[in-house]
Design an enzyme around this catalytic site. Structure first.
Site, PDB file in Angstrom:
ATOM      1  N   ASN A   1       7.530  36.757  33.414  1.00  0.00           N
ATOM      2  CA  ASN A   1       8.249  37.383  34.526  1.00  0.00           C
ATOM      3  C   ASN A   1       8.507  38.833  34.146  1.00  0.00           C
ATOM      4  OD1 ASN A   1      10.019  38.189  36.507  1.00  0.00           O
ATOM      5  ND2 ASN A   1      11.743  36.924  35.779  1.00  0.00           N
TER       6      ASN A   1
ATOM      7  N   HIS B   1      15.703  33.011  40.965  1.00  0.00           N
ATOM      8  CA  HIS B   1      16.031  33.557  39.648  1.00  0.00           C
ATOM      9  C   HIS B   1      17.499  33.978  39.652  1.00  0.00           C
ATOM     10  CE1 HIS B   1      16.169  36.187  36.173  1.00  0.00           C
ATOM     11  NE2 HIS B   1      15.070  35.582  35.755  1.00  0.00           N
TER      12      HIS B   1
ATOM     13  N   GLU C   1      18.948  36.494  38.603  1.00  0.00           N
ATOM     14  CA  GLU C   1      19.165  37.893  39.026  1.00  0.00           C
ATOM     15  C   GLU C   1      19.126  38.010  40.548  1.00  0.00           C
ATOM     16  OE1 GLU C   1      16.155  39.593  36.489  1.00  0.00           O
ATOM     17  OE2 GLU C   1      17.393  39.111  34.742  1.00  0.00           O
TER      18      GLU C   1
ATOM     19  N   GLU D   1      17.243  28.122  33.004  1.00  0.00           N
ATOM     20  CA  GLU D   1      17.551  29.386  32.330  1.00  0.00           C
ATOM     21  C   GLU D   1      19.056  29.584  32.260  1.00  0.00           C
ATOM     22  OE1 GLU D   1      14.043  32.336  32.706  1.00  0.00           O
ATOM     23  OE2 GLU D   1      15.233  32.528  34.522  1.00  0.00           O
TER      24      GLU D   1
ATOM     25  N   GLY E   1      17.837  37.904  28.625  1.00  0.00           N
ATOM     26  CA  GLY E   1      17.834  39.316  28.256  1.00  0.00           C
ATOM     27  C   GLY E   1      18.897  39.693  27.236  1.00  0.00           C
TER      28      GLY E   1
ATOM     29  N   SER F   1      15.472  34.605  26.563  1.00  0.00           N
ATOM     30  CA  SER F   1      15.179  35.146  25.234  1.00  0.00           C
ATOM     31  C   SER F   1      14.157  34.320  24.444  1.00  0.00           C
ATOM     32  CB  SER F   1      16.471  35.333  24.436  1.00  0.00           C
ATOM     33  OG  SER F   1      17.327  36.254  25.108  1.00  0.00           O
TER      34      SER F   1
HETATM   35  P1  PGA Z   1      14.270  37.096  28.975  1.00  0.00           P
HETATM   36  O1  PGA Z   1      14.189  36.800  30.566  1.00  0.00           O
HETATM   37  O2  PGA Z   1      13.113  36.359  28.346  1.00  0.00           O
HETATM   38  O3  PGA Z   1      14.129  38.597  28.849  1.00  0.00           O
HETATM   39  O4  PGA Z   1      15.577  36.572  28.489  1.00  0.00           O
HETATM   40  C1  PGA Z   1      13.890  35.530  31.044  1.00  0.00           C
HETATM   41  C2  PGA Z   1      13.978  35.486  32.552  1.00  0.00           C
HETATM   42  O5  PGA Z   1      14.853  36.175  33.124  1.00  0.00           O
HETATM   43  O6  PGA Z   1      13.202  34.784  33.215  1.00  0.00           O
END
Ligand code: PGA
Length: 258
Positions: A11, A101, A103, A173, A179, A219
């Site tokens: 992603n 997601h 976000e 997640e 992140g 992560s």
């Molecule tokens: P990340 O993001 O691997 O940077 O933690 C994962 C995601 O948001 O799908």
């Protein structure tokens, strides 16, 4: 027990313009070989502006990586400035669409009901949704993680047929791990992915729970990919930061060799 082929998805979020995206995919394809694709499905989810370019590279160079999108609107067409429909993505040969997601849920206020409409639109156009679920750190500390995820699944998958649910992907997640560099321990990730499978069992039956693929995201890096992927109920990874560079993403895809 059903054999589930792992799916590792990158992603890219709002990173890489279409020039950078082309370079990244070409360099990724040089590092992967037929064995990698045999044991693992791979998808990349670039920004909308890159999709057409990446489609062309994948198809003209016969690279067996699936093209994915990060989001779509639930309506077919209309006065929705800035939005893109599932039908438009299908025309670009997009195979997988990330939906819900964290976000999108947190920054853009997407509700479970909207996410449910998007899942339906994605299926209607012959693509596969990757439905994201996960709890905040507060919810985890209050012992609410399982209930939160269960509700996201029940509401996000309302009125979707069992067969479709069995063919889709859920990405667990934990929001606190996205992140941040903080990964759930393999045991925590396994427990929550087992909980996702149990929830799918009660929503759509045993058969769908056996075939649905459950990714872990948050992560994921070359150093922790193998121990996460070796968990019983983890069938893949949704990777953000570490999927932006060809070398680290390739090492995650080749987790079994490290
Ligand atoms: P990340 O993001 O691997 O940077 O933690 C994962 C995601 O948001 O799908």
């Amino acid at each position: 027990m059903a054999e589930r082929k792992p799916l590792i998805s990158g992603n890219w979020k709002m990173h890489h313009n279409h020039f950078e995206a082309i370079q990244m995919v070409q360099s990724l394809s040089y590092q992967l070989n037929a064995d990698d694709y045999n044991v693992c499905d791979v998808s990349v989810h670039p920004p909308f502006t890159d999709l057409r370019s990446i489609q062309t590279v994948l198809e003209s160079d016969h690279i067996p990586i699936s093209l994915g999108a990060q989001h779509c609107h639930q309506e077919e067409k209309g006065a929705y400035t800035g939005e893109v429909s599932a039908g438009m993505l299908q025309k670009l040969n997009v195979k997988l669409v990330i939906v819900g997601h964290s976000e999108r849920r947190e920054i853009f206020g997407e509700s479970n009901a909207q996410i449910n409409s998007k899942v339906k639109a994605i299926f209607k156009h012959g693509m596969t949704p990757i439905l994201c679920v996960g709890e905040t750190i507060e919810e985890r500390e209050e012992g609410e993680a399982e209930t939160k995820v269960r509700t996201q699944l029940e509401e996000g998958l309302q009125d979707i047929g069992r067969e479709r649910i069995g063919a889709m992907v859920v990405a667990y997640e934990p929001i606190w791990a996205i992140g941040t560099g903080a990964t759930a321990t393999p045991e925590d990730a396994q427990n929550m992915c087992a909980h996702v499978r149990e929830s799918i069992k009660s929503i759509a039956g045993n058969g769908s729970a056996e075939t649905i693929r459950i990714q872990y995201g948050g992560s994921v890096k070359p150093v922790n990919a193998a121990e996460l992927m070796n968990q019983r109920d983890i069938d893949g990874a949704l990777v953000g930061g570490a999927a932006l560079e060809a070398e680290s993403f390739a090492r995650i895809i080749q987790y079994r060799l490290h």
